[in-house]
Design a protein around this motif. Structure first.
Motif, PDB file in Angstrom:
ATOM      1  N   LYS A 133     -11.512 -39.986 -45.354  1.00 13.10           N
ATOM      2  CA  LYS A 133     -10.726 -38.758 -45.305  1.00 13.10           C
ATOM      3  C   LYS A 133     -10.226 -38.529 -43.884  1.00 13.10           C
ATOM      4  O   LYS A 133     -10.815 -39.017 -42.912  1.00 13.10           O
ATOM      5  CB  LYS A 133     -11.577 -37.549 -45.713  1.00 13.10           C
ATOM      6  CG  LYS A 133     -11.748 -37.327 -47.183  1.00 13.10           C
ATOM      7  CD  LYS A 133     -12.472 -35.993 -47.400  1.00 13.10           C
ATOM      8  CE  LYS A 133     -12.689 -35.681 -48.859  1.00 13.10           C
ATOM      9  NZ  LYS A 133     -13.346 -34.352 -49.043  1.00 13.10           N
ATOM     10  N   MET A 134      -9.170 -37.738 -43.779  1.00 16.07           N
ATOM     11  CA  MET A 134      -8.674 -37.329 -42.475  1.00 16.07           C
ATOM     12  C   MET A 134      -9.650 -36.333 -41.846  1.00 16.07           C
ATOM     13  O   MET A 134     -10.227 -35.505 -42.540  1.00 16.07           O
ATOM     14  CB  MET A 134      -7.302 -36.670 -42.604  1.00 16.07           C
ATOM     15  CG  MET A 134      -6.184 -37.596 -43.018  1.00 16.07           C
ATOM     16  SD  MET A 134      -5.648 -38.636 -41.648  1.00 16.07           S
ATOM     17  CE  MET A 134      -4.914 -37.408 -40.573  1.00 16.07           C
ATOM     18  N   PRO A 135      -9.829 -36.367 -40.521  1.00 15.69           N
ATOM     19  CA  PRO A 135     -10.648 -35.359 -39.842  1.00 15.69           C
ATOM     20  C   PRO A 135      -9.887 -34.050 -39.694  1.00 15.69           C
ATOM     21  O   PRO A 135      -8.714 -33.944 -40.082  1.00 15.69           O
ATOM     22  CB  PRO A 135     -10.920 -36.008 -38.480  1.00 15.69           C
ATOM     23  CG  PRO A 135      -9.727 -36.883 -38.248  1.00 15.69           C
ATOM     24  CD  PRO A 135      -9.325 -37.391 -39.607  1.00 15.69           C
ATOM     25  N   ARG A 136     -10.546 -33.031 -39.121  1.00 18.02           N
ATOM     26  CA  ARG A 136      -9.888 -31.743 -38.888  1.00 18.02           C
ATOM     27  C   ARG A 136      -8.648 -31.902 -38.019  1.00 18.02           C
ATOM     28  O   ARG A 136      -7.626 -31.272 -38.239  1.00 18.02           O
ATOM     29  CB  ARG A 136     -10.864 -30.779 -38.196  1.00 18.02           C
ATOM     30  CG  ARG A 136     -11.899 -30.159 -39.116  1.00 18.02           C
ATOM     31  CD  ARG A 136     -12.873 -29.328 -38.307  1.00 18.02           C
ATOM     32  NE  ARG A 136     -13.864 -28.659 -39.151  1.00 18.02           N
ATOM     33  CZ  ARG A 136     -13.766 -27.418 -39.585  1.00 18.02           C
ATOM     34  NH1 ARG A 136     -12.714 -26.695 -39.260  1.00 18.02           N
ATOM     35  NH2 ARG A 136     -14.713 -26.872 -40.336  1.00 18.02           N
ATOM     36  N   ASP A 137      -8.764 -32.765 -37.001  1.00 21.91           N
ATOM     37  CA  ASP A 137      -7.653 -33.002 -36.081  1.00 21.91           C
ATOM     38  C   ASP A 137      -6.755 -34.098 -36.672  1.00 21.91           C
ATOM     39  O   ASP A 137      -7.136 -35.265 -36.697  1.00 21.91           O
ATOM     40  CB  ASP A 137      -8.184 -33.423 -34.712  1.00 21.91           C
ATOM     41  CG  ASP A 137      -7.064 -33.673 -33.707  1.00 21.91           C
ATOM     42  OD1 ASP A 137      -5.885 -33.447 -34.060  1.00 21.91           O
ATOM     43  OD2 ASP A 137      -7.371 -34.081 -32.567  1.00 21.91           O
ATOM     44  N   PRO A 138      -5.567 -33.758 -37.144  1.00 20.98           N
ATOM     45  CA  PRO A 138      -4.703 -34.773 -37.778  1.00 20.98           C
ATOM     46  C   PRO A 138      -4.213 -35.848 -36.815  1.00 20.98           C
ATOM     47  O   PRO A 138      -3.764 -36.911 -37.249  1.00 20.98           O
ATOM     48  CB  PRO A 138      -3.530 -33.950 -38.321  1.00 20.98           C
ATOM     49  CG  PRO A 138      -3.515 -32.716 -37.471  1.00 20.98           C
ATOM     50  CD  PRO A 138      -4.944 -32.431 -37.133  1.00 20.98           C
ATOM     51  N   ARG A 171     -11.235 -41.993 -39.012  1.00 22.99           N
ATOM     52  CA  ARG A 171     -11.312 -41.397 -40.332  1.00 22.99           C
ATOM     53  C   ARG A 171     -12.776 -41.154 -40.678  1.00 22.99           C
ATOM     54  O   ARG A 171     -13.665 -41.846 -40.181  1.00 22.99           O
ATOM     55  CB  ARG A 171     -10.662 -42.313 -41.384  1.00 22.99           C
ATOM     56  CG  ARG A 171      -9.178 -42.545 -41.148  1.00 22.99           C
ATOM     57  CD  ARG A 171      -8.370 -41.283 -41.332  1.00 22.99           C
ATOM     58  NE  ARG A 171      -6.943 -41.485 -41.102  1.00 22.99           N
ATOM     59  CZ  ARG A 171      -6.329 -41.273 -39.933  1.00 22.99           C
ATOM     60  NH1 ARG A 171      -7.033 -40.873 -38.887  1.00 22.99           N
ATOM     61  NH2 ARG A 171      -5.037 -41.483 -39.814  1.00 22.99           N
ATOM     62  N   ILE A 172     -13.027 -40.178 -41.521  1.00 20.55           N
ATOM     63  CA  ILE A 172     -14.390 -39.800 -41.884  1.00 20.55           C
ATOM     64  C   ILE A 172     -14.749 -40.416 -43.231  1.00 20.55           C
ATOM     65  O   ILE A 172     -13.982 -40.341 -44.183  1.00 20.55           O
ATOM     66  CB  ILE A 172     -14.544 -38.274 -41.940  1.00 20.55           C
ATOM     67  CG1 ILE A 172     -14.226 -37.664 -40.571  1.00 20.55           C
ATOM     68  CG2 ILE A 172     -15.954 -37.884 -42.365  1.00 20.55           C
ATOM     69  CD1 ILE A 172     -14.214 -36.146 -40.559  1.00 20.55           C
TER      70      ILE A 172
END
Length: 259
Positions: free
Chosen positions: A112-117, A122-123
């Motif tokens: 998934k994308m992190p909070r900071d685009p 990636r998480i």
């Protein structure tokens, strides 16, 4: 002059609905039994994720060990872990290790994308099925957050899950508390309260704490480098200043508690 219409008007005193109070706006609390059941279900998911990811690394001959909230739970802490924190003894970049996991099991693991685009990383997450319940899997390598190069002989097996030594777990929980106290982002700063409670729970595990008193592992250079140890001594003093009722427990482990 008063007209007949005006004289026959009757004013009714209609009661108004009570103003909404702060208490009435609160969500009703879930029954404790429902909360416990939900936690047990999530813990089973986290435990399964740890089983699968550690088995993948074992297949490739890569040593790893769980730390963080899952390791705390396995040692006996009561709090349900939200995710898996994994220390992997490898020279590879964490993203390369995540790619290895994805290639090995693309059905259950995904990114998934992190909070900071704008972030390049990636998480990793784990799920049993598509759109099903999920938990995060953090993959870390030695050097990050002062994590050591942990030899396989130093890793413990609890319920067939490899975990870091208790001493390392405790001091890294303390590091998490200190880092979140100093964080600028509000969502990170709020985590300090959970960290403080986690540290208290670990210090309440009498059997493990007694082993620390008997062995005094703080001079173990394989677990704690000089910089981490210097920071730890300051963190213990800061923690005891905020929670003076817990200071004697740290003093019993050989730490100085006064600034």
């Amino acid at each position: 002059m008063e007209t007949l219409l005006e004289s026959n008007i009757i004013v009714l005193d209609v009661p108004q609905p009570p103003a909404a109070t702060a208490a009435s706006n609160k969500k009703p609390k879930r029954p404790r039994a429902h909360k416990v059941e939900s936690q047990n279900v999530h813990y089973a998911l986290v435990f399964e994720a740890a089983q699968m990811v550690t088995e993948i690394f074992k297949t490739y001959g890569i040593s790893c060990a769980v730390f963080g909230s899952l390791a705390s739970k396995l040692y006996g802490s009561s709090r349900c872990p939200k995710d898996v924190d994994l220390l992997v003894k490898a020279t590879a970049d964490p993203q390369e290790l995540k790619d290895l996991i994805l290639r090995s099991n693309p059905r259950n693991f995904y990114l998934k994308m992190p909070r900071d685009p704008s972030a390049e990383y990636r998480i990793m997450w784990y799920r049993q099925q598509y759109r099903g319940p999920e938990c995060k899997v953090d993959v870390l390598v030695p050097g990050i957050m002062h994590l050591p190069h942990l030899r396989p002989e130093r890793v413990l097996l609890i319920e067939d899950i490899p975990v870091v030594p208790f001493a390392l777990l405790l001091l890294h929980k303390l590091q998490g508390w200190d880092d979140h106290c100093k964080a600028e982002e509000q969502h990170k700063k709020q985590k300090q309260h959970q960290d403080a409670a986690d540290v208290k729970r670990l210090m309440g595990l009498r059997h493990q704490v007694q082993i620390l008193k008997d062995t005094i592992p703080w001079v173990d250079e394989e677990l704690f480098n000089d910089e981490f140890w210097a920071l730890t001594m300051e963190r213990v003093k800061a923690y005891c200043a905020v929670f003076p009722d817990r200071a004697e427990d740290w003093k019993a482990l050989g730490f100085e508690i006064d600034s």
